[in-house]
Design a protein around this motif. Sequence first.
Motif, PDB file in Angstrom:
ATOM      1  N   SER A 131      -7.673  12.567  -3.135  1.00  0.00           N
ATOM      2  CA  SER A 131      -6.256  12.937  -3.264  1.00  0.00           C
ATOM      3  C   SER A 131      -5.452  12.581  -2.014  1.00  0.00           C
ATOM      4  O   SER A 131      -4.252  12.819  -1.970  1.00  0.00           O
ATOM      5  CB  SER A 131      -6.139  14.437  -3.522  1.00  0.00           C
ATOM      6  N   GLY A 132      -6.130  12.063  -0.983  1.00  0.00           N
ATOM      7  CA  GLY A 132      -5.447  11.782   0.285  1.00  0.00           C
ATOM      8  C   GLY A 132      -4.213  10.901   0.107  1.00  0.00           C
ATOM      9  O   GLY A 132      -4.165  10.055  -0.779  1.00  0.00           O
ATOM     10  N   VAL A 133      -3.241  11.115   0.971  1.00  0.00           N
ATOM     11  CA  VAL A 133      -1.971  10.407   0.855  1.00  0.00           C
ATOM     12  C   VAL A 133      -2.142   8.903   1.050  1.00  0.00           C
ATOM     13  O   VAL A 133      -1.493   8.090   0.408  1.00  0.00           O
ATOM     14  CB  VAL A 133      -0.986  10.915   1.935  1.00  0.00           C
ATOM     15  N   PHE A 134      -3.045   8.559   1.956  1.00  0.00           N
ATOM     16  CA  PHE A 134      -3.157   7.140   2.302  1.00  0.00           C
ATOM     17  C   PHE A 134      -4.231   6.405   1.524  1.00  0.00           C
ATOM     18  O   PHE A 134      -4.509   5.257   1.778  1.00  0.00           O
ATOM     19  CB  PHE A 134      -3.403   6.995   3.810  1.00  0.00           C
ATOM     20  N   THR A 135      -4.862   7.087   0.621  1.00  0.00           N
ATOM     21  CA  THR A 135      -5.918   6.399  -0.125  1.00  0.00           C
ATOM     22  C   THR A 135      -5.470   6.189  -1.553  1.00  0.00           C
ATOM     23  O   THR A 135      -4.978   7.101  -2.204  1.00  0.00           O
ATOM     24  CB  THR A 135      -7.220   7.220  -0.161  1.00  0.00           C
ATOM     25  N   ASP A 136      -5.651   4.978  -2.003  1.00  0.00           N
ATOM     26  CA  ASP A 136      -5.361   4.709  -3.401  1.00  0.00           C
ATOM     27  C   ASP A 136      -6.534   3.934  -3.993  1.00  0.00           C
ATOM     28  O   ASP A 136      -6.414   3.222  -4.967  1.00  0.00           O
ATOM     29  CB  ASP A 136      -4.058   3.924  -3.511  1.00  0.00           C
ATOM     30  N   ASP A 137      -7.684   4.095  -3.318  1.00  0.00           N
ATOM     31  CA  ASP A 137      -8.852   3.328  -3.740  1.00  0.00           C
ATOM     32  C   ASP A 137      -9.400   3.891  -5.039  1.00  0.00           C
ATOM     33  O   ASP A 137      -9.303   5.079  -5.288  1.00  0.00           O
ATOM     34  CB  ASP A 137      -9.951   3.426  -2.670  1.00  0.00           C
ATOM     35  N   PRO A 138      -9.982   2.993  -5.837  1.00  0.00           N
ATOM     36  CA  PRO A 138     -10.630   3.508  -7.036  1.00  0.00           C
ATOM     37  C   PRO A 138     -11.791   4.399  -6.628  1.00  0.00           C
ATOM     38  O   PRO A 138     -12.488   4.113  -5.653  1.00  0.00           O
ATOM     39  CB  PRO A 138     -11.115   2.253  -7.757  1.00  0.00           C
ATOM     40  N   GLY A 139     -11.980   5.469  -7.328  1.00  0.00           N
ATOM     41  CA  GLY A 139     -13.079   6.376  -7.000  1.00  0.00           C
ATOM     42  C   GLY A 139     -14.292   6.064  -7.850  1.00  0.00           C
ATOM     43  O   GLY A 139     -14.791   4.940  -7.844  1.00  0.00           O
TER      44      GLY A 139
END
Length: 598
Positions: free
Chosen positions: A231-239
């Motif tokens: 959920s981090g603001v700077f992460t948009d990586d696929p989980g």
Amino acid sequence: MSIIVQKFGGTSVADSEKILAAARKAIRAQKDGHQVVMVVSAMGKNTDMLMSLAAEINPTPPERELDMLLSTGEQVSVALMAMAVHALGANAVSLTGGQIGIRTDSSHTRARIQSISTERIRCLLDDGNIVIAAGFQGIDENFDITTLGRGGSDTTAVALAAVLGAEACEIYTDVDGVFTTDPRMLADARKMDQVSHDEMLELASLGAGVMHSRSIEFGKKFNVPIHVRNSGVFTDDPGTMIGSVGERMDRAVSGAALTRQESRITIGDVPDQPGMTHAIFSRLAEENITVDMIVQNIGAEGRANVSFTVLTGDLDKSLRVVKPVVSQLGAGKVSHDQQVAKVSIVGLGMATQTGVADRMFRALAAAGINIEAITTSQIKISVLIARDQALNALKAVHQEFELDIAPSARMQFGGGEGESAATIKNPVSPIDVVSRLQHMEDLTIESISRDDSQARVTIDQVPDHPGIAAQVFEAIAAEEILADMIVQSVGEEECASVSVTVPRADVQRTVALLEDLITQMGGRVTAEGEITILTVTGIGVRSHTGVAIRMFRALSGAGINIEMINTSEVRVNVVVAAENAENAYEALQQAFADVLES
Ligand code: ADP
Ligand code: ASP
Ligand code: MG
């Protein structure tokens, strides 16, 4: 318009900034053209805080009141989340479980969802709102507030995704996805790109707290793609995608897990005759004690050994329940160990590869760790060990199976190749889903199967010290014999007894290759060629504690003795004499007729 469900866990809504960040994610998804339902947990450690507050006032609070209290945590966060969305210029409406119409049974603190009405949510979505649903809670038929059990917001989210026919259910949390083991315990843990429902079910129930295991049951039952991500603001990586697809095929093991709060109880010298197991476990169930690992091994001279684990908090109560039953049954002594932990490995590939057990036991032996009990299912092996060795054991197996290294090949299970995780769509039409939605969390038995191809080899009277299991399974693996069911329990006088089932054609070979080894150790090897393994497979088999008991009752009612037992999240296996196979199979068919999927 497609619907997306986004769930935010406690740490992801722990303060106002995080709440605003979560609201931004939802608004972005809405701008991308989706209708968005958010499911929100209580802020930070709020639920823990409420629990301890309750305990200060009453160490055993009425469960109805506990639910009344705990549900407030989620009510706070949904209201704040709706305010956050408004502050950012979009529309939102928050709803409690009751306002949505999440109907559950009345088992407070561990309620099961029976049905969900979608009307109100759909109207609000169609009016352009982001709907913000309180996780973890529902109402029973008397409009009393219930909760679904700790971690239950995941289950709310996946259940909502199922009823709404959502395109995906995104689980936002404080780690990047599902790891090969808890990344907070082991720095080497690696994020998996995808994991299958069955593997995740086992991992979740074996201690991987990242997902509530019942949410995975929903995912599997209603084919909801679940995407676990940071959920981090700077992460948009696929989980990690949890779906029908697993990550690897070139390796047998996908993940490892640890639970620490277990205690083992062993009942020695149980008369090896019908009805004994049922007598023991039905008494525990009557007292609402959840039994985890059940290991029963065939004993010498008509006596069996039954070991099982309970949560350490339930140990005293369990011993109080078990002791009178044991003397009634004319069984031997009851022993227990409250300093145990359970380490498990899980992987779909395990079912078809030899030598997996052997490698696990060898790695543990090399680390000087003694195994107190073993139980296996087709896709997992669990061992019970001393608690102070738990982390070492987890490290040893994680390393042995090179879980820190990404798999080279990815393969599709049960379908064609090449479909990437991100493109899996919900293939079940909403109509199909709705027709299956009454009694959403009811037990579903997929199959009752019977395997007449196996024989049992038992080793007993072997001194219980590190490395025995490793040596035995090393010998078996060296001959490429596929060991199916493995059960080890601690016996009397520090002696271990291990039973393993192997293909009937291999039984003589197995005995021959073990005989020298075992007699040197002072033990003995026996074999029984005529056995049958009966397996009940389904969803909710473990979390519906009644399943094993229903099985034991049916077999006991038919006068059939159980020789070996092991359990997993998705199946319960028992071994009976081959001559009883037909009757046993019939008895199980009847016992589960009401829940057997046609
Ligand atoms: P949330 O509040 O978002 O629901 P949880 O605390 O319930 O978060 O779940 C996330 C935690 O699960 C992680 O912080 C991690 O320590 C733990 N965890 C345990 N096993 C695993 C695993 N195999 N993969 C990822 N996280 C795991
Ligand atoms: N707030 C609840 C808990 O802490 C539910 C959840 O977070 O999933 O268990
Ligand atoms: Mg959680």
